[in-house]
Design a protein around this motif. Structure first.
Motif, short mmCIF file in Angstrom:
data_model
loop_
_atom_site.label_atom_id
_atom_site.label_comp_id
_atom_site.label_asym_id
_atom_site.label_seq_id
_atom_site.Cartn_x
_atom_site.Cartn_y
_atom_site.Cartn_z
N THR A 110 0.82 -1.22 0.00
CA THR A 110 0.00 0.00 0.00
C THR A 110 0.85 1.26 0.00
O THR A 110 0.33 2.37 -0.16
N TYR A 111 2.18 1.10 0.18
CA TYR A 111 3.08 2.26 0.11
C TYR A 111 3.83 2.22 -1.22
O TYR A 111 3.31 2.64 -2.24
N LYS A 112 5.02 1.66 -1.25
CA LYS A 112 5.79 1.58 -2.49
C LYS A 112 6.20 0.16 -2.85
O LYS A 112 6.90 -0.07 -3.83
N GLY A 113 5.75 -0.79 -2.05
CA GLY A 113 6.11 -2.17 -2.34
C GLY A 113 7.30 -2.64 -1.53
O GLY A 113 7.62 -2.08 -0.48
N ILE A 114 7.97 -3.66 -2.01
CA ILE A 114 9.09 -4.28 -1.31
C ILE A 114 10.37 -3.48 -1.54
O ILE A 114 10.78 -3.29 -2.69
N PRO A 115 11.02 -3.01 -0.47
CA PRO A 115 12.30 -2.31 -0.65
C PRO A 115 13.39 -3.25 -1.17
O PRO A 115 13.38 -4.45 -0.86
N ASN A 116 14.32 -2.71 -1.94
CA ASN A 116 15.42 -3.52 -2.46
C ASN A 116 16.21 -4.18 -1.34
O ASN A 116 16.65 -5.32 -1.45
N ILE A 117 16.39 -3.45 -0.25
CA ILE A 117 17.19 -3.98 0.85
C ILE A 117 16.53 -5.19 1.49
O ILE A 117 17.21 -6.09 2.00
N LEU A 118 15.20 -5.26 1.43
CA LEU A 118 14.50 -6.42 1.98
C LEU A 118 14.79 -7.66 1.14
O LEU A 118 14.88 -8.77 1.68
N VAL A 119 14.94 -7.48 -0.16
CA VAL A 119 15.31 -8.60 -1.04
C VAL A 119 16.70 -9.11 -0.67
O VAL A 119 16.94 -10.33 -0.58
N ILE A 120 17.64 -8.18 -0.45
CA ILE A 120 19.00 -8.56 -0.06
C ILE A 120 18.98 -9.32 1.26
O ILE A 120 19.62 -10.36 1.41
N LEU A 121 18.22 -8.81 2.23
CA LEU A 121 18.11 -9.48 3.53
C LEU A 121 17.51 -10.87 3.39
O LEU A 121 17.97 -11.82 4.03
N PHE A 122 16.48 -10.99 2.57
CA PHE A 122 15.82 -12.28 2.38
C PHE A 122 16.81 -13.31 1.82
O PHE A 122 16.87 -14.45 2.30
N VAL A 123 17.58 -12.90 0.83
CA VAL A 123 18.57 -13.81 0.23
C VAL A 123 19.61 -14.23 1.27
O VAL A 123 19.98 -15.42 1.37
N LEU A 124 20.08 -13.27 2.07
CA LEU A 124 21.07 -13.59 3.10
C LEU A 124 20.49 -14.54 4.15
O LEU A 124 21.15 -15.50 4.55
N ILE A 125 19.28 -14.27 4.60
CA ILE A 125 18.65 -15.10 5.64
C ILE A 125 18.46 -16.53 5.15
O ILE A 125 18.81 -17.49 5.83
N VAL A 126 17.89 -16.66 3.94
CA VAL A 126 17.66 -18.00 3.39
C VAL A 126 18.98 -18.73 3.16
O VAL A 126 19.14 -19.90 3.52
N GLY A 127 19.95 -18.02 2.56
CA GLY A 127 21.24 -18.64 2.25
C GLY A 127 21.99 -19.09 3.50
O GLY A 127 22.46 -20.24 3.58
N TYR A 128 22.08 -18.23 4.49
CA TYR A 128 22.82 -18.57 5.71
C TYR A 128 22.07 -19.60 6.56
O TYR A 128 22.70 -20.45 7.20
#
Length: 388
Positions: free
Chosen positions: A230-248
């Motif tokens: 409802t604001y601007k969607g998913i921030p780019n940094i959240l994508v980076i965090l998601f990849v790091l969390i899943v990977g680690y």
């Protein structure tokens, strides 16, 4: 009920912190008259805590091995300064600059890991020296002044959002599509894992609770994404965090290297006798911490749109607090990536909520200190209870 009780006991601290996080969110949602969970504030909450969460991922690995790293804030500041010189003063392409900065972070981690793993100097001393060294180098490199602004492409790391490929209306449709897809993947993975566990007669949650867990996670995930949409969607940094969390998380749970890290932290001598190259494991854990410190510094610089001598101040304490609050043990050998993220979110929500209601910095620091002490005391209590 016996199986459920055993599962809760084995994961008491992790479940406890998730419940605590939900209660803290609910408390501050009430105290701030609904401001906490507004789309703009949630987005700001993600952006404000992203660099601490990146550090927390690396820090929990260091703590699991039985060490500590006090230099991460200074390393982040130093890398931010180097990135500014490369991009602002030398006009180097942002992508190449980021790669060079991450490599420099790896070298810094290797430098500190060498002294800890092979020379056997306590990590507290090595990283304390690193904290002083790289803080001093940051001031020397910047000559006591800030360097700005960064190129627009680089700033998108912290300021950008995932584009909406389905239009540009009031709701970010593509974010919702991503959320639904991830929810389906999560449900499929959980059902598959449950079948495998039942096949080998492992203890699992009762079917009703398992379904409730899947529904609860899916609702929270999609509800959270809807607020962002409802604001601007998913921030780019959240994508980076998601990849790091899943990977680690995958590395620590499913890969040999993760098992080796836990083994070294649990009992280094026993790990060495079983054939694990303990020095190498410790060395690479510090190399990894150096890379994540560099990434954190780049994220912070991109958000601030400047490299400053005071950048990274007290980052190390926030990262350490996040790891311990999230379930890492002061004795080593215990901790999870998800737990560190939950711990970081607890600290972040508390900081944000207390700031909104106008609580002073002095009270904020005192409350955060008590929360950290309580988390470590709980860990020591459980340790003593299990050994008695």
């Amino acid at each position: 009920m016996q199986t459920l009780s055993k599962l809760i006991q084995n994961n008491l601290k992790q479940y406890g912190m998730i419940i605590a996080l939900l209660l803290i969110v609910l408390l501050f949602q009430i105290l701030t008259a609904g401001i906490l969970l507004k789309p703009l504030n949630i987005t700001n909450l993600i952006l404000q805590n992203s660099y601490i969460l990146v550090l927390a991922i690396g820090m929990v690995l260091v703590i699991i091995t039985g060490h500590i790293d006090l230099s991460v804030g200074s390393v982040a500041a130093f890398i931010g300064a180097i990135s500014a010189i490369l991009m602002v003063e030398l006009n180097m392409h942002p992508f190449l600059s980021v790669v060079l900065c991450l490599l420099l972070g790896a070298l810094i981690g290797a430098w500190q890991g060498f002294w800890v793993a092979y020379i056997k100097i306590p990590a507290f001393i090595v990283t304390l020296a690193g904290m002083l060294l790289f803080r001093g180098l940051t001031m020397i490199v910047l000559e006591g002044q800030s360097i700005a602004p960064f190129p627009t492409d680089f700033r998108q790391i912290s300021a950008g959002f995932v584009p909406d490929f389905f239009g540009s209306g009031s709701i970010h449709i593509f974010s919702l599509v991503i959320s639904v897809a991830l929810s389906l993947i999560f449900v499929y993975k959980e059902v598959k894992d449950r079948k495998n566990q039942l096949k080998y007669h492992f203890n699992v949650l009762p079917k009703s609770l398992f379904i409730a867990k899947l529904v609860g996670v899916a609702v929270v995930m999609n509800g959270f994404t809807y607020i962002l949409a409802t604001y601007k969607g998913i921030p780019n940094i959240l994508v980076i965090l998601f990849v790091l969390i899943v990977g680690y998380s995958f590395m620590m749970k499913k890969m040999v290297v993760g098992r080796h890290i836990y083994a070294v932290g649990g009992n280094e001598k026993a790990a060495g006798l079983s054939g694990i190259k303990t020095k190498r494991v410790t060395f690479w854990v510090f190399v990894n911490m150096g890379i994540l410190s560099a990434l954190s510094g780049l994220i912070f610089a991109a958000r601030l749109n400047a490299a400053t001598p005071k950048a990274g101040n007290l980052f190390e304490l926030d990262a350490i607090a996040a790891a311990f609050i999230g379930g890492a043990s002061a004795y080593g050998g215990v901790g999870t990536v998800i737990g560190a993220i939950v711990g970081g979110l607890v600290m972040g929500v508390m900081n944000n909520g207390m700031s909104i209601i106008g609580l002073g910095v002095d009270w904020q620091q005192g409350i955060k200190g008590l929360v950290l002490l309580s988390a470590v005391a709980f860990d020591v209590f459980n340790k003593n209870k299990s050994s008695s």
